[in-house]
Design an enzyme around this catalytic site. Structure first.
Site, PDB file in Angstrom:
ATOM      1  N   LYS A 173       0.846  -1.188   0.000  1.00  0.00           N
ATOM      2  CA  LYS A 173       0.000   0.000   0.000  1.00  0.00           C
ATOM      3  C   LYS A 173       0.879   1.235   0.000  1.00  0.00           C
ATOM      4  O   LYS A 173       1.956   1.190   0.594  1.00  0.00           O
ATOM      5  CB  LYS A 173      -0.987   0.029   1.162  1.00  0.00           C
ATOM      6  CG  LYS A 173      -0.433  -0.259   2.558  1.00  0.00           C
ATOM      7  CD  LYS A 173       0.561   0.613   3.226  1.00  0.00           C
ATOM      8  CE  LYS A 173       0.445   2.080   3.336  1.00  0.00           C
ATOM      9  NZ  LYS A 173       1.610   2.685   4.094  1.00  0.00           N
TER      10      LYS A 173
ATOM     11  N   TYR B 264      -4.983   4.129   5.470  1.00  0.00           N
ATOM     12  CA  TYR B 264      -5.603   3.368   6.561  1.00  0.00           C
ATOM     13  C   TYR B 264      -6.877   4.064   7.039  1.00  0.00           C
ATOM     14  O   TYR B 264      -7.886   3.416   7.329  1.00  0.00           O
ATOM     15  CB  TYR B 264      -4.635   3.210   7.748  1.00  0.00           C
ATOM     16  CG  TYR B 264      -3.477   2.301   7.470  1.00  0.00           C
ATOM     17  CD1 TYR B 264      -3.673   0.934   7.319  1.00  0.00           C
ATOM     18  CD2 TYR B 264      -2.196   2.786   7.349  1.00  0.00           C
ATOM     19  CE1 TYR B 264      -2.617   0.082   7.054  1.00  0.00           C
ATOM     20  CE2 TYR B 264      -1.126   1.944   7.081  1.00  0.00           C
ATOM     21  CZ  TYR B 264      -1.340   0.596   6.930  1.00  0.00           C
ATOM     22  OH  TYR B 264      -0.297  -0.238   6.661  1.00  0.00           O
TER      23      TYR B 264
END
Ligand code: NAD
Length: 376
Positions: free
Chosen positions: A135, A221
């Site tokens: 990510k 996140y």
């Protein structure tokens, strides 16, 4: 078990994937079966590979560290010794494409600075290997599209390194939302931030390599938290950017706040920063609430609801993530973090930056349902 017995015991799953009856059997991307766990090659041996992924791959049931790709010969020698990796499975960034001929490698895991994800994910797909991309999946929606297309063309599986999608506290939040344990979700707040004081020349502070600052690093996140805590994709976002240390954060965003609107008037807010500490998810529902704090780190996480504590034994999140992806390949179990999910988050990242450029204007989002937001 001989090959005839093995294939006789295999069954075709709903997705058409081969169902492996036995842990030690693996189905490589080329369809070959072999009596081994799926082999993983880590591309980029920086801190995440060194301190999280490689140790986790020593605990996994369904896959194992089988190869490395590094530009640093001294790291190659150290890893060769530490993990017993044969030189025939060690590559550098130039000869990486030869991995296509390496039958020990089934999965390529790209753990490089963000702007390098697309190049190596696409090269891995062209080499016929399943792909995990760290990510953020890439630094633009266009790059995400190119990765997804390359994996589709090659017929390989694609996942994003969203370890929390395999993590029990996060999965419990998804269950509470899915089963409406506390009724409808009305408001979500999600923060993910830490203070960066390191080398000002590090790649995370260099837009060309990182694609952006806190938003590309911890912000994804917060975006993920808002979505799985609400159970839906947002339909609009507005955002603001702040800086208290502009001399350090010369090239990348320091602190970003954003507000999401969800269908039905549900509200989500997020904060991400490279200059504050925050690690929390809170959801308010019609008949109760839930909270994780910490919500984003490597664990153990901690959580509670209006009815009491949430408690799970701690396991390596990276181990759970890797075994989930391996089982997805082997058995056709759900892909917990598909490429489309990484792409969706990049659509939101681009909308957040656009809102900031346009003075905090609300940007409409047209995201299809799906991507396993609330999958078990
Ligand atoms: P790092 O700086 O520790 O490692 C980066 C690696 O890339 C190093 O081995 C470095 O040698 C190599 N590299 C190759 N070309 C480079 C270049 N031009 N500039 C800089 N480094 C270069 O970074 P990291 O913390 O391991 O992060 C790598 C990736 O993993 C990032 O995409 C990051 O977002 C992701 N990450 C994810 C998590 C998670 O929890 N899922 C945690 C940490 C990092």
């Amino acid at each position: 078990m001989d090959r005839r017995n093995f294939t006789g015991k295999m069954a075709l799953g709903a997705s058409g994937a081969l169902m492996a009856p036995h842990l030690s059997w693996a189905c490589a991307p080329n369809g070959n079966t072999a009596q081994r766990k799926l082999g993983v090659a880590l591309v980029g041996l920086g801190s995440y590979s060194t301190y999280q992924l490689a140790p986790a791959l020593e605990q996994t049931q369904w896959c194992r560290l089988a190869g490395i790709v590094t530009g640093t010969p001294s790291k190659a020698a150290k890893w060769r010794e530490q993990y017993g990796i044969d030189p025939s499975h060690i590559y550098n960034y130039e000869n990486f494409d030869a991995i296509a001929q390496d039958d020990s490698i089934d999965i390529v895991y790209v753990v490089l600075p963000n702007s390098m994800h697309a190049e190596f994910a696409i090269r891995a797909a062209k080499a016929g290997k399943h792909v995990i991309c760290e990510k953020p999946m890439a630094v633009s929606v266009a790059e995400c599209d190119a990765i997804i297309a390359a994996c589709e063309t090659a017929g390989v599986k694609l996942s994003v390194g969203y370890r929390l999608q395999s993590e029990p506290y996060t999965r419990e939040i998804k269950r509470l939302v899915r089963e409406k344990t506390f009724g409808d979700v009305l408001f979500i707040s999600a923060d993910a931030a830490y203070v960066s004081r390191g080398n000002p020349d590090q790649w995370r502070l260099n837009r060309e390599l990182s694609g952006g600052g806190a938003l590309l690093n911890m912000g994804v996140y917060s975006i993920q938290s808002c979505i799985y805590s609400c159970g839906k994709n947002p339909i609009g976002v507005s955002a603001q950017e702040f800086s208290t240390r502009p001399e350090y954060f010369k090239d990348t965003d320091e602190t970003i706040t954003a507000q999401f609107t969800f269908p039905g008037g549900v509200v989500g807010q997020m904060m991400t920063s490279h200059n504050a500490n925050a690690n929390r998810l809170y959801g308010s529902c019609t008949s109760g609430w839930f909270e994780l704090q910490p919500a984003n780190n490597y664990g153990p996480l901690s959580g509670r609801t209006s009815e009491g504590p949430i408690e799970f034994p701690h396991e390596s999140q990276q181990k759970l993530q890797m075994d989930d992806f391996a089982r997805h390949i082997l058995e056709g179990t759900p892909n917990r973090a598909p490429g489309e999910m990484g792409r969706r988050d990049m659509v939101i990242v681009e909308a957040i930056y656009r809102s900031i450029r346009e003075g905090g204007r609300q940007i409409a989002l047209d995201l299809p349902e799906g991507y396993g937001i609330l999958q078990e």
